[in-house]
Design a protein around this motif. Structure first.
Motif, short mmCIF file in Angstrom:
data_model
loop_
_atom_site.label_atom_id
_atom_site.label_comp_id
_atom_site.label_asym_id
_atom_site.label_seq_id
_atom_site.Cartn_x
_atom_site.Cartn_y
_atom_site.Cartn_z
N MET A 1 -2.12 71.44 4.79
CA MET A 1 -1.16 71.13 5.87
C MET A 1 -2.85 71.86 6.56
SD MET A 1 1.75 72.59 7.69
CE MET A 1 2.52 72.26 7.44
N ARG A 2 -2.72 70.87 7.62
CA ARG A 2 -3.51 70.80 8.93
C ARG A 2 -4.01 71.90 9.78
NH1 ARG A 2 -6.90 66.31 12.76
NH2 ARG A 2 -8.57 67.75 13.41
N PHE A 3 -4.98 72.98 10.06
CA PHE A 3 -3.67 73.56 10.89
C PHE A 3 -4.62 72.81 12.62
CE2 PHE A 3 -5.86 77.59 14.30
CZ PHE A 3 -5.21 77.83 14.25
N LEU A 4 -3.63 72.59 12.77
CA LEU A 4 -3.70 72.85 14.75
C LEU A 4 -3.16 73.55 15.79
CD1 LEU A 4 -2.46 69.32 13.78
CD2 LEU A 4 -4.67 69.86 14.02
N PRO A 5 -3.91 74.04 16.55
CA PRO A 5 -3.22 75.27 17.32
C PRO A 5 -3.77 74.73 18.18
CG PRO A 5 -5.98 75.36 16.71
CD PRO A 5 -5.45 74.94 15.98
N HIS A 6 -2.57 74.49 19.45
CA HIS A 6 -2.16 74.57 21.10
C HIS A 6 -3.59 74.69 21.50
CE1 HIS A 6 2.51 73.53 20.21
NE2 HIS A 6 1.86 73.84 18.99
N ARG A 73 -1.63 84.42 18.01
CA ARG A 73 -0.50 83.71 17.74
C ARG A 73 0.93 83.81 17.81
NH1 ARG A 73 0.37 82.08 11.29
NH2 ARG A 73 3.01 81.85 11.48
N GLY A 74 2.26 83.49 18.54
CA GLY A 74 2.84 83.57 19.08
C GLY A 74 4.28 84.26 18.44
N GLY A 77 5.28 81.71 15.78
CA GLY A 77 4.43 80.88 14.60
C GLY A 77 3.13 79.64 15.11
N VAL A 78 3.26 79.73 16.19
CA VAL A 78 2.03 79.01 16.77
C VAL A 78 1.08 79.51 17.41
CG1 VAL A 78 1.48 77.27 18.10
CG2 VAL A 78 4.13 77.86 18.00
N THR A 79 0.08 78.88 16.56
CA THR A 79 -1.00 79.77 17.33
C THR A 79 -1.81 79.05 19.21
OG1 THR A 79 -1.89 79.79 15.02
CG2 THR A 79 -3.21 80.05 16.80
N TYR A 80 -2.25 79.59 19.71
CA TYR A 80 -2.76 79.00 20.95
C TYR A 80 -3.87 79.60 20.98
CZ TYR A 80 2.38 78.26 22.17
OH TYR A 80 4.01 78.21 21.69
N GLN A 81 -4.93 78.39 21.48
CA GLN A 81 -6.44 78.68 22.00
C GLN A 81 -6.31 78.80 23.72
OE1 GLN A 81 -9.57 75.88 20.47
NE2 GLN A 81 -10.62 77.09 22.37
#
Length: 144
Positions: A1-6, A73-74, A77-81
């Motif tokens: 699965m590809r990692f896609l930070p917000h 990482r919130g 579970g979402v990673t934010y840049q």
């Protein structure tokens, strides 16, 4: 699965020792944050910072620099840049309606922000302010 930070932006706006903060509802609780939000298609990071600041505070600003780029990482579970900008207030436009979920915009001292504790939207809020006050500031031409 590809990692896609917000990809997000935030803007630190200071005026005489007070910081422009957004009081908003997130996940059914009231929290405080810098003016911040997601990058939209076909806009630059700087354009996003201008837009989010205006939409959430009714303030136009002049973006003057960069505090840093952060990964977080919130709890969801979402990673934010987050790219955190520095700005000066230009003009308040109180006739503008703020974004949905925004309770209001407030000018707070660092001590008042720090005292909010668990009411801060994430640890990045205070981390960005601390970096702004204590670490180098970067020119906008760092962004290509």
């Amino acid at each position: 699965m590809r990692f896609l930070p917000h990809v997000t932006v935030a803007t630190i706006v200071e005026d005489r020792g007070r910081f422009l903060m957004v009081e908003e509802v997130s996940n059914n609780r009231v929290v405080f944050n810098q003016p911040a939000g997601h990058l939209e298609a076909d806009e630059s990071l700087i354009q996003a910072a201008h837009r989010e600041t205006l939409e959430e505070t009714a303030w136009t600003v002049e973006i003057t620099g960069l505090t840093g780029v952060y990964l977080f990482r919130g709890e969801n579970g979402v990673t934010y840049q987050r790219t955190c900008f520095i700005a000066q207030p230009v003009a308040h436009q109180p006739h503008l309606q703020l974004d949905d979920g925004i309770v209001g915009a407030h000018w707070l001292t660092l001590e008042e922000v720090a005292a909010l504790g668990e009411q801060l939207r994430s640890p990045m809020v205070l981390e960005c302010l601390t970096d702004y006050l204590n670490k180098p500031r970067y020119p906008l031409d760092l962004i290509r």
